[in-house]
Design a protein around this motif. Structure first.
Motif: not given
Length: 437
Positions: A69-75, A97-103, A177-187
């Motif tokens: 589960v990728p981290p949520k992040t502000d953009v 990070n894999g999540e649709f951003r309507k805003d 995709n915005i990655a910090g310290e956490e390694k994640f997968i988006t699909q």
């Protein structure tokens, strides 16, 4: 991490993924996920002993544990602005990070009954077009990473162009995709449906504004109906520490036209698999690609044009520019089946090595089982034309400028086939920044 550990990591974390669905498990679709997970568990991780992965060592990818589960992040909107190439005139879908951003997304006026949005919404609503087309082209029984994507499908872009509708403005989809310290997968899982006599241009754009470690495992399915026209552009501007495995499967019906343009500055490791299949006579397909890699980047393009029906035309041209210790692979196959008479197919791969340490493996293939066809293929790998460079330098042009001019000329064959002028200018700027240092 061993091959077994890599697979076990995803199998053991499937429940974590299920919890991330927040109770929005449409049971009929969730059965598709569980079936794909079963297929994933039964498939072997590809190795260099497999013919299709002969030059591609997957070990840099599977050594990591990626968070499911990728981290949520502000953009900030300014970050999205870096990946735009016109005056905000086109339709825009943004995924972070894999999540649709309507805003952060924007849709202009669309033709009546056309649908553009999040695949997650289509899943929640049991959309009939989704159930009809999902998984029908990108079959996952024999592809480990497609099965992985199907098992963990949560969101992506869903586009349905109804019969006879023409979409004037391009639809630009940004996967950031915005990655910090956490390694994640988006699909991301994308489904584009162009019904009979429709027309649409879609830009699939993968990017990152930081050099973080993440794994992008994407699958795109495209249905091109009878007499429909689909123009597809894929851009890869990703973190040089990231990993990207992408698959695109295209179904072409009678008299349809499909074009693909892949422009990639790569990731640390990237592999793109493109397949288009003619399921009706009179179809046309064009696959063009340009990849520019440096340092120790690895890029692999695997393409397949399946001439399953007669009287169809295909044109494929991939180009690569490799610097430093970069490694590239082009494996392009054109299949002409026994009944596919009057096929016209052209395939070519050209690569320039700007360093003695760069390596390119090129394998163009023709498999022809019909006798009334016109097919050709070829490949070249080498350095820049020294005579051309000498000519430019003799006219008072410096070494770096002469090199940049020749690279621009080399790349232009691919860039000029893109119909969107602001996008061509955006790509020209990338090339200029890359080689006019």
């Amino acid at each position: 991490m061993s091959n077994k550990d890599f697979k076990q990591w995803f199998i053991e974390n499937f429940q974590t993924f299920e919890k991330s669905l927040n109770g929005e498990k449409t049971e009929s679709f969730h059965e598709i996920r569980k079936d794909a997970l079963s297929k994933f568990s039964s498939l072997n991780i590809p190795t260099v002993k497999d013919e299709e992965w002969k030059y591609t060592n997957i070990s840099p990818v599977i050594k990591h544990n990626f968070n499911i589960v990728p981290p949520k992040t502000d953009v900030a909107p300014e970050i999205i602005g870096k990946f735009l190439f016109d005056k905000l005139e086109h339709h825009l879908l943004v995924f972070v990070n894999g999540e649709f951003r309507k805003d952060l997304s924007r849709l202009n006026e669309l033709p009546k009954d056309m649908e553009v949005g999040s695949l997650a919404v289509a899943i929640k609503n049991n959309h009939p077009a989704l159930l009809k087309h999902f998984g029908k082209y990108a079959e996952d029984s024999n592809n480990l990473f497609t099965a992985l994507n199907s098992a963990f499908t949560k969101d992506g872009a869903f586009i349905l162009v109804p019969k006879g509708k023409i979409v004037e403005d391009p639809i630009h989809i940004i996967f950031l995709n915005i990655a910090g310290e956490e390694k994640f997968i988006t699909q991301p899982r994308n489904l584009f449906i162009a019904e009979a006599n429709s027309q649409v241009t879609i830009i699939e754009h993968y990017g990152s504004d930081k050099d973080g470690i993440y794994f992008n495992n994407s699958v795109t399915e495209i249905f091109v109906g009878e007499n429909a026209v689909v123009d597809h552009i894929k851009l890869q501007e990703e973190s040089l520490k990231s990993f990207h495995i992408g698959r695109m499967e295209v179904d072409q019906e009678r008299n349809s036209a499909f074009s693909s343009h892949l422009i990639s500055t790569g990731a640390e490791f990237s592999r793109n698999e493109f397949t288009t299949r003619f399921n009706g006579q009179g179809g046309e397909s064009m696959l063009n690609g340009l990849f520019m890699i440096k340092d120790e980047q690895f890029f692999d393009a695997h393409t397949m044009i399946d001439h399953a029906m007669p009287n169809c035309n295909s044109h494929e041209h991939y180009k690569g520019i490799l610097q430093d210790k970069a490694r590239g692979v082009f494996n392009g196959k054109v299949m002409v089946r026994p009944d596919a008479q009057k096929t016209n197919a052209f395939q070519e791969n050209n690569s320039i090595l700007l360093s003695d340490d760069a390596v390119m493996n090129s394998k163009p293939q023709l498999e022809i089982f019909a006798d009334d066809v016109k097919c050709s293929h070829g490949a070249t790998v080498g350095k820049l034309d020294e005579e051309a460079k000498f000519y430019l330098k003799s006219r008072g042009i410096g070494e770096e400028s002469a090199t940049a001019m020749l690279i621009h000329a080399f790349a232009s064959d691919v860039i000029k086939t893109i119909k969107i002028e602001p996008l061509r200018e955006y790509l020209e700027e990338i090339i200029t920044k890359r080689f006019n240092q």
